[in-house]
Scaffold this motif. Structure first.
Motif, PDB file in Angstrom:
ATOM      1  N   THR A  75      -9.858   8.670   1.313  1.00 25.41           N
ATOM      2  CA  THR A  75      -9.136   7.397   1.221  1.00 25.41           C
ATOM      3  C   THR A  75      -9.455   6.645  -0.054  1.00 25.41           C
ATOM      4  O   THR A  75      -8.554   6.174  -0.764  1.00 25.41           O
ATOM      5  CB  THR A  75      -9.473   6.515   2.439  1.00 25.41           C
ATOM      6  OG1 THR A  75      -9.139   7.213   3.642  1.00 25.41           O
ATOM      7  CG2 THR A  75      -8.717   5.197   2.386  1.00 25.41           C
ATOM      8  N   TRP A  76     -10.734   6.513  -0.380  1.00 29.76           N
ATOM      9  CA  TRP A  76     -11.123   5.736  -1.555  1.00 29.76           C
ATOM     10  C   TRP A  76     -10.770   6.450  -2.856  1.00 29.76           C
ATOM     11  O   TRP A  76     -10.434   5.807  -3.850  1.00 29.76           O
ATOM     12  CB  TRP A  76     -12.610   5.388  -1.491  1.00 29.76           C
ATOM     13  CG  TRP A  76     -12.862   4.221  -0.581  1.00 29.76           C
ATOM     14  CD1 TRP A  76     -12.664   4.175   0.773  1.00 29.76           C
ATOM     15  CD2 TRP A  76     -13.311   2.921  -0.962  1.00 29.76           C
ATOM     16  NE1 TRP A  76     -12.962   2.930   1.250  1.00 29.76           N
ATOM     17  CE2 TRP A  76     -13.370   2.144   0.221  1.00 29.76           C
ATOM     18  CE3 TRP A  76     -13.689   2.350  -2.168  1.00 29.76           C
ATOM     19  CZ2 TRP A  76     -13.777   0.810   0.218  1.00 29.76           C
ATOM     20  CZ3 TRP A  76     -14.101   1.024  -2.178  1.00 29.76           C
ATOM     21  CH2 TRP A  76     -14.141   0.268  -0.999  1.00 29.76           C
ATOM     22  N   THR A 128      -6.393   2.912   4.689  1.00 33.28           N
ATOM     23  CA  THR A 128      -6.510   2.074   3.498  1.00 33.28           C
ATOM     24  C   THR A 128      -7.992   1.833   3.244  1.00 33.28           C
ATOM     25  O   THR A 128      -8.851   2.264   4.017  1.00 33.28           O
ATOM     26  CB  THR A 128      -5.810   0.718   3.685  1.00 33.28           C
ATOM     27  OG1 THR A 128      -6.544  -0.049   4.657  1.00 33.28           O
ATOM     28  CG2 THR A 128      -4.374   0.900   4.165  1.00 33.28           C
ATOM     29  N   ARG A 129      -8.288   1.097   2.190  1.00 33.72           N
ATOM     30  CA  ARG A 129      -9.697   0.800   1.907  1.00 33.72           C
ATOM     31  C   ARG A 129     -10.328  -0.112   2.955  1.00 33.72           C
ATOM     32  O   ARG A 129     -11.538  -0.305   2.944  1.00 33.72           O
ATOM     33  CB  ARG A 129      -9.836   0.191   0.505  1.00 33.72           C
ATOM     34  CG  ARG A 129      -9.596   1.201  -0.592  1.00 33.72           C
ATOM     35  CD  ARG A 129     -10.161   0.773  -1.931  1.00 33.72           C
ATOM     36  NE  ARG A 129     -10.093   1.866  -2.886  1.00 33.72           N
ATOM     37  CZ  ARG A 129     -10.772   1.923  -4.016  1.00 33.72           C
ATOM     38  NH1 ARG A 129     -11.569   0.915  -4.348  1.00 33.72           N
ATOM     39  NH2 ARG A 129     -10.671   2.955  -4.815  1.00 33.72           N
ATOM     40  N   LYS A 158       4.164   3.470  -1.418  1.00 34.91           N
ATOM     41  CA  LYS A 158       2.829   3.762  -1.951  1.00 34.91           C
ATOM     42  C   LYS A 158       1.927   4.443  -0.912  1.00 34.91           C
ATOM     43  O   LYS A 158       0.719   4.276  -0.908  1.00 34.91           O
ATOM     44  CB  LYS A 158       2.163   2.489  -2.494  1.00 34.91           C
ATOM     45  CG  LYS A 158       2.941   1.830  -3.629  1.00 34.91           C
ATOM     46  CD  LYS A 158       2.210   0.646  -4.228  1.00 34.91           C
ATOM     47  CE  LYS A 158       3.000   0.070  -5.401  1.00 34.91           C
ATOM     48  NZ  LYS A 158       2.318  -1.062  -6.041  1.00 34.91           N
ATOM     49  N   LEU A 159       2.567   5.207  -0.028  1.00 33.71           N
ATOM     50  CA  LEU A 159       1.855   6.001   0.961  1.00 33.71           C
ATOM     51  C   LEU A 159       1.719   7.427   0.453  1.00 33.71           C
ATOM     52  O   LEU A 159       2.726   8.084   0.155  1.00 33.71           O
ATOM     53  CB  LEU A 159       2.613   5.995   2.287  1.00 33.71           C
ATOM     54  CG  LEU A 159       2.085   6.946   3.372  1.00 33.71           C
ATOM     55  CD1 LEU A 159       0.735   6.468   3.894  1.00 33.71           C
ATOM     56  CD2 LEU A 159       3.087   7.078   4.517  1.00 33.71           C
ATOM     57  N   THR A 218      -6.720   6.031  -3.061  1.00 37.53           N
ATOM     58  CA  THR A 218      -6.287   4.643  -3.283  1.00 37.53           C
ATOM     59  C   THR A 218      -6.818   4.077  -4.590  1.00 37.53           C
ATOM     60  O   THR A 218      -6.415   2.990  -5.001  1.00 37.53           O
ATOM     61  CB  THR A 218      -6.709   3.733  -2.113  1.00 37.53           C
ATOM     62  OG1 THR A 218      -8.132   3.832  -1.921  1.00 37.53           O
ATOM     63  CG2 THR A 218      -5.990   4.118  -0.833  1.00 37.53           C
ATOM     64  N   ILE A 247      -0.936   4.324  -5.328  1.00 35.18           N
ATOM     65  CA  ILE A 247      -1.297   4.722  -3.961  1.00 35.18           C
ATOM     66  C   ILE A 247      -2.093   3.604  -3.302  1.00 35.18           C
ATOM     67  O   ILE A 247      -3.112   3.161  -3.836  1.00 35.18           O
ATOM     68  CB  ILE A 247      -2.122   6.026  -3.940  1.00 35.18           C
ATOM     69  CG1 ILE A 247      -1.305   7.175  -4.522  1.00 35.18           C
ATOM     70  CG2 ILE A 247      -2.566   6.356  -2.506  1.00 35.18           C
ATOM     71  CD1 ILE A 247      -2.067   8.489  -4.596  1.00 35.18           C
ATOM     72  N   GLN A 248      -1.638   3.150  -2.160  1.00 40.92           N
ATOM     73  CA  GLN A 248      -2.331   2.121  -1.395  1.00 40.92           C
ATOM     74  C   GLN A 248      -2.719   2.573   0.005  1.00 40.92           C
ATOM     75  O   GLN A 248      -3.618   2.005   0.622  1.00 40.92           O
ATOM     76  CB  GLN A 248      -1.467   0.855  -1.292  1.00 40.92           C
ATOM     77  CG  GLN A 248      -1.222   0.160  -2.619  1.00 40.92           C
ATOM     78  CD  GLN A 248      -0.385  -1.096  -2.465  1.00 40.92           C
ATOM     79  OE1 GLN A 248       0.186  -1.361  -1.401  1.00 40.92           O
ATOM     80  NE2 GLN A 248      -0.302  -1.885  -3.533  1.00 40.92           N
ATOM     81  N   LYS A 249      -2.023   3.608   0.516  1.00 38.60           N
ATOM     82  CA  LYS A 249      -2.264   4.085   1.876  1.00 38.60           C
ATOM     83  C   LYS A 249      -2.265   5.610   1.879  1.00 38.60           C
ATOM     84  O   LYS A 249      -1.682   6.243   0.991  1.00 38.60           O
ATOM     85  CB  LYS A 249      -1.173   3.561   2.821  1.00 38.60           C
ATOM     86  CG  LYS A 249      -1.100   2.043   2.917  1.00 38.60           C
ATOM     87  CD  LYS A 249       0.111   1.594   3.729  1.00 38.60           C
ATOM     88  CE  LYS A 249       1.411   1.841   2.979  1.00 38.60           C
ATOM     89  NZ  LYS A 249       2.591   1.302   3.699  1.00 38.60           N
ATOM     90  N   VAL A 250      -2.910   6.187   2.910  1.00 35.88           N
ATOM     91  CA  VAL A 250      -3.057   7.640   2.980  1.00 35.88           C
ATOM     92  C   VAL A 250      -2.746   8.119   4.399  1.00 35.88           C
ATOM     93  O   VAL A 250      -3.192   7.516   5.386  1.00 35.88           O
ATOM     94  CB  VAL A 250      -4.476   8.088   2.595  1.00 35.88           C
ATOM     95  CG1 VAL A 250      -4.611   9.611   2.696  1.00 35.88           C
ATOM     96  CG2 VAL A 250      -4.828   7.611   1.188  1.00 35.88           C
TER      97      VAL A 250
END
Length: 354
Positions: A162-163, A198-199, A136-137, A166, A171-174
């Protein structure tokens, strides 16, 4: 003192959100989102329903199927805010790439952004590729123009990218790249990129006066208003002193305390609203709000309840919130929506009329 005055912000100081959503210039949530929220039982719809769907952006030629997408734009006060846009579903273009294209300053979609909001990615930026792996990157490669921005805008760019990404399912990470090279830091002012974003990076970061270095972040949702009188939610990550309270209790304490005195934002609750109990189980947070002046049968302001849902789901990662009032869930908000069952966090926020 009525509950409406008691829970909505001081009208003489702010005036935002004092009208029911049915008569406001915009809705907080998009129509598509409200249809997807798990509905409470009986006759009412979910407490996070919008009454005015927005269609703020479309494809350049206006053709093709449309879908709702939330991107983070800068408002007139300099805050990043989620904005729900309608955009064409391009073939071969991932949702993440479409979202980032909407965020390019003076880009092809600039005329479709809501009045008072601006895109944060530098002019001329293009998304050369975006790939989401099994972890999920999201790996994003930008063109050279991505490096052309003012130092004071760097953190906003990081937060907005990022926000936005995500907020997309899967998607959880960038990870950021530019012209074939992975960025170890942002190119202008050196924001570190040694770890995937991440957030946890926060958004609209603020620190209470006197907060010691040992602090903890909590993200809260307050309200703001456009020059046209449209109300919308703004997330703020506040650094607060560490305490023995749970993060959920801390979030509610800070939400009740409201925006900082120096803030241009408006709170949705008054300080004498109490929290009797708050806990999480599975994907649901349960909070019991206390108010001695509430009388059974009175309608509760929907914007206050929605801010609670947003803040608690952001803090906990849960998807639903059960909000009790003086120990009971037998009440409705001022849109006649029932909160007898847990309310889901919406996928899209701040849908403005085009």
């Amino acid at each position: 003192m009525t509950i409406r005055y008691h829970w909505i912000r001081k009208a003489a100081l702010a005036g935002a959100l004092t009208l029911p959503l049915a008569t406001a210039g915009c809705g907080f949530f998009s129509k598509e989102t409200s249809q997807n929220i798990d509905p409470p039982p009986a006759e009412a719809q979910s407490g996070t329903q919008t009454t005015n769907a927005g269609a703020a952006a479309a494809s350049a030629d206006g053709q093709g199927a449309q879908s709702s997408m939330t991107v983070y734009l800068k408002d007139g006060n300099g805050y990043l805010a989620p904005v729900s846009l309608q955009t064409a579903e391009g073939t071969g273009i991932s949702p993440g790439q479409r979202a980032l294209e909407l965020m390019v300053d003076d880009g092809p979609h600039a005329s479709g952004l809501p009045q008072g909001f601006t895109a944060v990615l530098p002019k001329g930026t293009t998304v050369k590729s975006l790939h989401v792996d099994k972890n999920k990157l999201a790996v994003v490669e930008f063109s050279k123009s991505f490096t052309d921005y003012n130092p004071q805008d760097e953190r906003s760019i990081v937060e907005a990218v990022t926000w936005t990404l995500t907020g997309i399912s899967g998607i959880q990470k960038v990870e950021l790249w530019c012209e074939g090279e992975k960025l170890s830091e942002m190119p202008v002012d050196g924001f570190p990129l040694d770890q995937p974003l991440t957030r946890a990076v926060g958004i609209n970061l603020e620190q209470q006066q006197g907060t010691a270095s040992r602090s903890t972040p909590v993200t809260l949702y307050f309200s703001a208003q456009t020059e046209a009188g449209d109300s919308y939610y703004v997330p703020v990550t506040r650094l607060v002193p560490r305490s023995g309270d749970s993060m959920l209790k801390t979030a509610m304490t800070q939400l009740i305390a409201g925006p900082l005195d120096s803030s241009a934002l408006t709170g949705v609750m008054l300080p004498d609203v109490g929290v009797k109990d708050i806990s999480a189980s599975g994907d649901t947070v349960t909070v019991d709000l206390q108010d001695a002046q509430y009388k059974k049968g009175e309608k509760v302001p929907s914007e206050m309840l929605q801010a609670v849902v947003l803040s608690l789901t952001e803090t906990s990662g849960a998807s639903k919130v059960q909000i009790k009032l003086n120990g009971s869930s037998d009440y409705k908000d001022d849109n006649n929506a029932s909160y007898s069952a847990p309310v889901s966090r919406p996928e899209h926020l701040n849908a403005f009329k085009s």
